[in-house]
Design a protein around this motif. Structure first.
Motif, short mmCIF file in Angstrom:
data_model
loop_
_atom_site.label_atom_id
_atom_site.label_comp_id
_atom_site.label_asym_id
_atom_site.label_seq_id
_atom_site.Cartn_x
_atom_site.Cartn_y
_atom_site.Cartn_z
N SER A 15 0.92 -1.20 -0.14
CA SER A 15 0.09 -0.02 0.03
C SER A 15 0.81 1.37 -0.09
O SER A 15 0.46 2.13 -0.90
N ASP A 31 -6.49 0.49 -4.72
CA ASP A 31 -6.27 -0.20 -3.61
C ASP A 31 -7.15 -1.44 -3.71
O ASP A 31 -8.53 -1.28 -3.16
N ALA A 34 -9.01 -2.97 -0.48
CA ALA A 34 -9.99 -2.07 0.16
C ALA A 34 -11.57 -2.57 -0.29
O ALA A 34 -12.51 -2.34 0.49
N ARG A 37 -12.50 -5.58 1.33
CA ARG A 37 -12.71 -5.26 2.86
C ARG A 37 -14.03 -4.63 2.85
O ARG A 37 -14.63 -4.61 3.68
N THR A 73 -13.56 4.17 5.61
CA THR A 73 -11.82 4.18 5.50
C THR A 73 -11.52 3.49 6.79
O THR A 73 -10.48 2.70 6.52
N ARG A 77 -10.44 -1.15 8.32
CA ARG A 77 -8.98 -1.62 8.80
C ARG A 77 -9.15 -2.52 10.35
O ARG A 77 -8.08 -2.94 10.60
N SER A 78 -10.34 -2.65 10.77
CA SER A 78 -10.13 -3.49 12.05
C SER A 78 -10.09 -5.00 11.81
O SER A 78 -10.01 -5.60 10.56
N SER A 82 -10.79 -7.35 8.76
CA SER A 82 -9.52 -8.14 8.03
C SER A 82 -9.77 -9.63 7.50
O SER A 82 -9.54 -10.10 6.64
N ARG A 143 3.02 -4.51 10.23
CA ARG A 143 1.84 -4.39 10.75
C ARG A 143 1.48 -3.94 12.05
O ARG A 143 0.78 -3.28 12.39
N GLU A 146 2.28 -0.51 12.93
CA GLU A 146 1.20 0.31 12.35
C GLU A 146 0.10 0.22 13.23
O GLU A 146 -0.84 1.31 13.49
N LEU A 147 -0.47 -0.72 13.67
CA LEU A 147 -1.68 -0.96 14.62
C LEU A 147 -1.40 -0.80 15.80
O LEU A 147 -2.26 -0.72 16.82
#
Ligand code: DC
Length: 204
Positions: A15, A31, A34, A37, A73, A77-78, A82, A143, A146-147
């Motif tokens: 990404s 993307d 997305a 998702r 958006t 991403r949760s 995912s 990852r 990021e999270l």
């Protein structure tokens, strides 16, 4: 029309690399993950299977991701979405619906499209195909950073999704025969971006 396809497993840096390459070249970024998702979220909300909503939901991907006109958006991403997206992406009916939409988008203009099957299925004629990889540990660490969560948990969940993404019957994750593999484990972000931009410029 130019398509730069960037495929690879989760956490390889697709990404951020695809975004930066698109910005540098003045191309539009797609993307595709997305979209899977968003379908998964729509199904969770409706309490139905993803195949039941894949053809009817309206998904717009750009700076923001819109599902039936509403901004999702952040929500897509949760961890829950995912996991649901990985399941949704294993269903042929869902994939078929997404591929139609993706091909329609890529038919006009200049694109850097990121996903798992862009170079193999969505745009086999893409001018440049890159397969980004990194060691499982490096991917999990990125990852987790990021999270803001524990890398060990990410590593375990990632292994399950990797296996599902690469062993599924329909469009499993694999590099296109004519893709250039770039292992990002020991490269800086700028080095990866420069390498991909150089591949595109070499083809122009
Ligand atoms: O890249 P991502 O993590 O946002 O993708 C979400 C899920 O969708 C992931 O399980 C892989 C799947 N996916 C896919 O099967 N094909 C694509 N072109 C993009 C994503």
């Amino acid at each position: 029309m130019t398509v730069v396809a960037i495929d690879g497993p989760a956490g390889a840096g697709k990404s951020s690399v695809a975004r930066a390459v698109a910005a540098e070249l003045g191309f539009t970024y797609l993307d595709s993950g997305a979209m899977y998702r968003a379908v998964a979220l729509a199904a969770l909300r409706a309490g139905v299977g993803p195949a039941q909503v894949a053809e009817t939901v309206s998904i717009e991907v750009g700076e923001r991701v819109l599902l039936d006109g509403r901004d999702v958006t952040a929500e897509i991403r949760s961890p829950e979405v995912s996991e649901a997206a990985s399941v949704a992406a294993s269903l042929p009916a869902v994939r078929a619906a997404m591929v139609v939409q993706q091909r329609r988008l890529l038919g006009h203009g200049h694109w850097v499209a990121e996903g798992r099957d862009i170079g193999t299925v969505v745009a086999p004629e893409a001018e440049v195909k890159v397969f980004l990889t990194a060691s499982p540990e490096a991917r999990a660490k990125r990852r987790a950073d990021e999270l803001g969560i524990d890398p060990t948990t990410v590593l375990a969940e990632q292994a399950i999704r990797d296996q599902r993404d690469s062993e599924r019957e329909h469009s499993p994750l694999r590099a296109a025969g004519d893709a250039v593999s770039v292992d990002t484990t020991d490269l800086s972000f700028d080095e990866v971006v420069a390498r991909v931009v150089a591949l595109v410029n070499a083809r122009r």
